[in-house]
Every structure is written in C-alpha cells, then in structure tokens.
Scaffold this active site. Structure first.
Site, PDB file in Angstrom:
ATOM      1  N   HIS A 198      29.740 -30.813 -63.593  1.00  0.00           N
ATOM      2  CA  HIS A 198      31.658 -30.412 -64.457  1.00  0.00           C
ATOM      3  C   HIS A 198      30.302 -29.013 -65.337  1.00  0.00           C
ATOM      4  CE1 HIS A 198      35.119 -31.937 -62.896  1.00  0.00           C
ATOM      5  NE2 HIS A 198      34.808 -31.083 -62.025  1.00  0.00           N
ATOM      6  N   ARG A 337      44.618 -17.112 -50.993  1.00  0.00           N
ATOM      7  CA  ARG A 337      43.882 -18.063 -49.937  1.00  0.00           C
ATOM      8  C   ARG A 337      45.424 -19.036 -50.128  1.00  0.00           C
ATOM      9  NH1 ARG A 337      38.847 -21.210 -50.661  1.00  0.00           N
ATOM     10  NH2 ARG A 337      39.423 -22.092 -52.998  1.00  0.00           N
ATOM     11  N   GLU A 436      35.713 -21.426 -41.358  1.00  0.00           N
ATOM     12  CA  GLU A 436      34.909 -22.420 -42.919  1.00  0.00           C
ATOM     13  C   GLU A 436      33.883 -23.908 -41.782  1.00  0.00           C
ATOM     14  OE1 GLU A 436      36.560 -22.985 -46.853  1.00  0.00           O
ATOM     15  OE2 GLU A 436      37.822 -23.143 -45.215  1.00  0.00           O
ATOM     16  N   ASN A 459      29.910 -20.911 -48.162  1.00  0.00           N
ATOM     17  CA  ASN A 459      29.727 -22.227 -48.718  1.00  0.00           C
ATOM     18  C   ASN A 459      30.089 -23.623 -47.703  1.00  0.00           C
ATOM     19  OD1 ASN A 459      29.146 -20.900 -50.979  1.00  0.00           O
ATOM     20  ND2 ASN A 459      30.976 -21.031 -52.479  1.00  0.00           N
ATOM     21  N   ASP A 460      31.448 -24.485 -47.230  1.00  0.00           N
ATOM     22  CA  ASP A 460      31.330 -25.060 -46.423  1.00  0.00           C
ATOM     23  C   ASP A 460      30.709 -25.049 -44.879  1.00  0.00           C
ATOM     24  OD1 ASP A 460      32.696 -26.646 -47.974  1.00  0.00           O
ATOM     25  OD2 ASP A 460      34.788 -25.597 -47.544  1.00  0.00           O
ATOM     26  N   ARG A 470      25.540 -29.628 -49.794  1.00  0.00           N
ATOM     27  CA  ARG A 470      25.651 -28.427 -50.844  1.00  0.00           C
ATOM     28  C   ARG A 470      24.962 -28.938 -52.398  1.00  0.00           C
ATOM     29  NH1 ARG A 470      30.045 -25.129 -53.532  1.00  0.00           N
ATOM     30  NH2 ARG A 470      32.270 -26.143 -52.417  1.00  0.00           N
ATOM     31  N   CYS A 507      33.817 -14.273 -48.156  1.00  0.00           N
ATOM     32  CA  CYS A 507      33.901 -14.827 -49.618  1.00  0.00           C
ATOM     33  C   CYS A 507      32.999 -16.164 -49.889  1.00  0.00           C
ATOM     34  CB  CYS A 507      35.238 -14.846 -49.289  1.00  0.00           C
ATOM     35  SG  CYS A 507      35.610 -16.579 -48.521  1.00  0.00           S
TER      36      CYS A 507
END
Length: 578
Positions: A198, A337, A436, A459-460, A470, A507
């Site tokens: 975070h 989404r 994904e 990403n996925d 990742r 995206c």
C-alpha cells in the site's frame, strides 16, 4: 561502508516511476514497544475498556484519513485506509487484546501491540505476497491504537522535512507515506516492501519515485543518493557522471512535458494515418476530470469495485456515482467494468473464507454470478445512469462461454425489466469481456461471435500466462507483458475481434508504456487505456511512428523467444528512427 565516497549501487524492485537525486534522510521511527508492566487484576475491566476505546479511536482516525486521501489522491488510495479502519474493528484483534489483559495482566497499549504482532506474524507466514504485505497494515493499526491508548499525539516526523531529501527506511506504513511532506520528499528507498504494498500504491499516486526490496544498506543523513524508480536501483555517493545523467533526464522530461502541452487536442494518429483511441483508467469523478484534462478520448476502464469495498451500496448510490462520472466526460465513451471483487479486494460483507491462492479463486465474474442480486443491482444502476447515451459494460475474469452467456442474459433481463417499467434506457448498449485469462484469449473466436468488444487486461493475462505473480520480487524477472507468449495471445484476441467486426483495447498497465506502443499499434489494437498522466507520452510515441513499420516490428516480435529479444527489437527500431 557507504560513507567512504565510492559509488555504491543497490539493486531493488521498481515500485513507483521517476528519478530522484538529493541528500539522504534515514527514517528510523521509534520502536513501538510498550513496557509490559503487569496491571493490578482489579483493573482488568478498566484496561479492557481502554483497549476498546483505543481501537475505536484508531478507526475514527483512519476514517478521517480515508476522507482526506480520497479528496487528495482518489478512491483507490482512500480504500487502503478504509480497509485499515475495518481492521481496527476486527474481533480477532480486540478479543485477543482483551484476553491478554485478563490472562497476562497486560496494560492496554502492550496488549494491543502484542495482539497486532501476532496477527501480522500469521499473515507474514502465508505464501502469498499480497497477504504477506498486509502484515504491515495490521502492525500500522496496532501502533496507531497503542499510541492512542497511551494518550500520545500523532507523530509528525515525515510531515515536516528539513528540505528536499531522498528518504531511506526499512519500510513505511501507508499512513506514513500518505502523510509525507510532499514539498520536500524527492524519492523513497525501502529495504523491504514490494510493488503491491500500500505504500507503493500511495507513492505512485503522489508521483514520488520509489524503489523497494533494497535489502540491508549502510547510509547516513546528508549522504548524496540517486534513486531510479523506473529501473529499480539506488546509488549512494553517485559520481559526476551520475549527476550529469540525472540532469539530462530532468531536461528531457522538461522538454517532453512542454511538448506534450501542444498534443492535448491532437489525435493519436500515426504518420501514415492509423488512429488509436487513447482513453484513461478511472475509479472516481476526480479521475474522470483528470482524464479530461489530459486529453483522453474517454474512459477505457471504469473500475467500480471501490464503491463496494467497505459497504454494499444500494442502487441509488451507485446510479448517482455513475451519473457524476458520465457528466465529467460529456459525449465521451465510458467503458464500465462490473464489480471485480476477490483476489486483493475482499469486501467485509461477503464470506471469501481462506483461499490458498485468491487470485486463482473466487473473484471477478465468478463472485458476481454467485451473488446475482449484487450484479443485478449494479446493472440496473448502470443502465439507469446511462439513459439517453451509449453505454459500454464489460465483465472481468471471464473464463468460459457459460459464464459469459449467464452474465449477458442478466443484462438482457435487467434491460427488459427497465423497459417494461417505462424507465429511460441507454440509446445504445454494448457488452464485452475483459480478456485476462489465457483460456479467454485462446477461445477468442468463440467469444467474438457473441461479445461486442474485447478489453485486454495485461496485468492478469501476463501473470496467468507466465505463472508469475506480478507482486512477487523473486519471480519479478519472469513477469513481462512483452513476453512473446503474451504477445501471441494478444494477437489472437485482436485477430478474432476484427474478424467479427469488433474492436479490442488494452487496459492493463502495459498500455501506458510509450516504449511498447509500437507493439500494440502493430498488433492492431484499437484502444489503449491508461493512467491519465501517461497519455501525453503515449500519444507522442504514436504520432512519431508509422503503422506499417509497427506491423513489421510486431510480426518480428511474435517470432522471438524471450522478452529480452523483443526489447532488443524495440531498441533497434528506436535507434533506426533517430
């Protein structure tokens, strides 16, 4: 010893982009150790009441911090502190602290710290990088509550820095990162942590370069340091060559920023006339406004799950939120989404249980289909908010055709219900999927026969294709969106989409890397959606290339064996252009 003057280069993990050059400030917060002086057993109920009051105080502080961060940075960053506020209400924490007061006669502050450390140790032992990094959140909550129990004011160590500095620390809590003196922090280097921590999320939102995973280092206050958040390294006592390189980097960045100002209203069009739609990823009205200011053609990924993280919003609340975002970009396309819960976003009102690997578990569309009332309410709000305009809805984590058909049928049912009730409807409705999962890419021709568009979440797709989390530092060298295997799945998806007369976007974070733009143009991608700040650089890259040359480059990239081979092709192509 790094104080000797010879340059010392430490390799870490890139967590937030940019460079920083300046004097070091080594941050060593006071150890949160509460002296365990046994209390009089007759005071047990008093100390247990102090535990409850301190945890309630921590919750209130964190709720206020979440509101401040939401206004300054956005809902994704604010959700970090909302989640910490929920941790402060966790009975496992409060009950264990109360038990330590009763059984071990701990005072309130020591009981809270001990209970939080126990929870954190359990999380740190889990073989999942995201959950391991949540241990820092639990400790942060425990330290905050213990401080309140002792009646101490909030620390201000990093809120008032003596001047521009590069902060080096073992780790920073999310609240410490959010409270940084933004006028003076140049960059951050951490011994531990990871790019999914975070603290990293907040640093990226603040625009502060961050490198984590540096390991043990010897440094002292005032020592010169050069930190590279793009490459993931830190140089202590950099020589004159490093200083010159940093000066050149700053000059190039300044020239690029000046040039980007003139690009805002120009299309992202190659020299030979191929136009790419550049959109923004967003999760709030503030994000949408930033996207408009950056010259985005619309929103290619509207993340809606941040409405759902700390409570279950009703239809009216959702409709108002979607209307406000639509209003921020009048006349622009917005791709929404549906809620993407699970994985690293488990809300408190759904029982996700304990999964060994939540990213391969109950998440995304799988959750929504098992909670149809949740999805139905969201769809009603989306269609009501989009009355009179074109609405684009897409589902995350689609793996099978059955999942897709069930989700699409629910859209049709909701649309029919609203029509029967005379509720104003969207002028147009397009329903698509996020690609994904490798299975969805491999079956792209099947999905393209029924879906209206594809949006590739790199990403996925990358981590699932390469079996490399990742966020895991030890396998970071395996994770690459330009791995030829990933590129082949993207190419297959685009080909199937175009054969059916549909468009395909990207995206994921890979869309915002201008060095990779020739690959996406060459593979035929129609839309790139990214952080608003990345739009000018990507637009500049597209306007400087020819689509024909990009197609040749992409075809060569598909035939390579490694990401390094693809990177070498890109480097050679850039050199040839200059």
């Amino acid at each position: 010893d790094a104080a000797g003057g010879a340059p010392v280069v430490l390799r870490g993990v890139a967590a937030a982009p940019g460079q920083a050059l300046g004097p070091v400030l080594v941050y060593r917060p006071a150890a949160p150790v509460a002296p365990v002086l046994p209390i009089d057993p007759a005071q047990t109920s008093v100390e247990q009441a102090r535990v409850a009051a301190a945890l309630a105080g921590a919750q209130a502080e964190l709720d206020r911090l979440a509101e401040e961060v939401a206004g300054a940075l956005g809902p994704e960053e604010a959700a970090i502190f909302s989640a910490q506020a929920l941790m402060a209400t966790d009975p496992l924490l409060s009950d264990r602290a109360a038990e330590l007061v009763a059984a071990e006669h701990y005072p309130a502050d020591a009981a809270i710290l001990a209970a939080a450390d126990e929870q954190a140790a359990l999380l740190a032992a889990i073989d999942d990088p995201y959950l391991r990094e949540r241990a820092a959140d639990v400790r942060d909550v425990g330290r905050r509550a213990a401080r309140i129990a002792r009646g101490e004011p909030a620390p201000a160590d990093l809120r008032r820095l003596p001047g521009p500095v590069v902060i080096l620390a073992e780790d920073l809590s999310p609240s410490e990162t959010a409270g940084l003196d933004r006028a003076h922090v140049l960059g951050i280097g951490l011994s531990g942590g990871g790019p999914t921590s975070h603290a990293a999320v907040v640093a990226r939102a603040l625009g502060v370069p961050l490198v984590c995973g540096l390991g043990a280092f010897a440094a002292h206050d005032g020592q010169p340091a050069l930190l590279d958040g793009d490459g993931g390294w830190l140089t202590l006592d950099p020589g004159p060559d490093a200083q010159a390189a940093h000066d050149a980097w700053r000059a190039a960045r300044g020239r690029a920023a000046a040039a980007d100002t003139g690009l805002r209203d120009l299309p992202a069009e190659t020299r030979d006339g191929r136009r790419i739609r550049l959109a923004a990823n967003a999760g709030s009205v503030a994000d949408a406004q930033q996207a408009a200011g950056a010259g985005a053609a619309g929103i290619g990924l509207l993340r809606t799950e941040f409405l759902f993280l700390d409570h279950r919003p009703d239809e009216a609340e959702q409709e108002a939120a979607y209307r406000a975002i639509y209003a921020a970009l009048p006349g622009c396309e917005v791709v929404v989404r549906t809620l993407d819960l699970g994985g690293d976003k488990p809300p408190p009102y759904l029982d996700f249980g304990r999964e060994a690997n939540p990213f391969l578990g109950w998440r995304g569309l799988r959750v929504a289909l098992d909670e149809p009332d949740l999805l139905r309410t969201q769809l009603r709000a989306l269609l009501r908010a989009g009355a009179g305009r074109a609405v684009h809805v897409m589902f995350p984590m689609v793996t099978t055709r059955d999942e897709w058909r069930r989700a699409r049928a629910l859209v049709d049912e909701v649309r029919a219900e609203l029509a029967a009730a005379g509720t104003p409807a969207p002028a147009q409705l397009a329903v698509g999927i996020m690609v994904e999962v490798p299975a969805a890419a491999l079956l792209a021709p099947v999905f393209a026969a029924e879906a209206d568009f594809f949006s590739i979440g790199t990403n996925d797709l990358t981590q699932y294709t390469l079996a490399a989390d990742r966020g895991a530092a030890r396998v970071a060298h395996l994770y690459s969106p330009i791995h030829p295997a990933v590129l082949q799945l993207i190419a297959r998806t685009v080909e199937a989409s175009h054969a059916a007369g549909h468009w395909t976007g990207i995206c994921g974070e890979a869309a915002g890397n201008p060095a990779w733009a020739p690959l996406w143009v060459g593979l035929g991608v129609d839309e790139l959606s990214m952080a608003p700040a990345a739009i000018p650089a990507v637009k500049r890259a597209i306007r400087g290339m020819a689509a024909g040359a990009a197609r040749t480059l992409a075809a060569q990239a598909l035939a390579q064996a490694t990401p390094a081979d693809v990177e070498a092709l890109l480097t050679a192509a850039r050199a040839a252009e200059t």
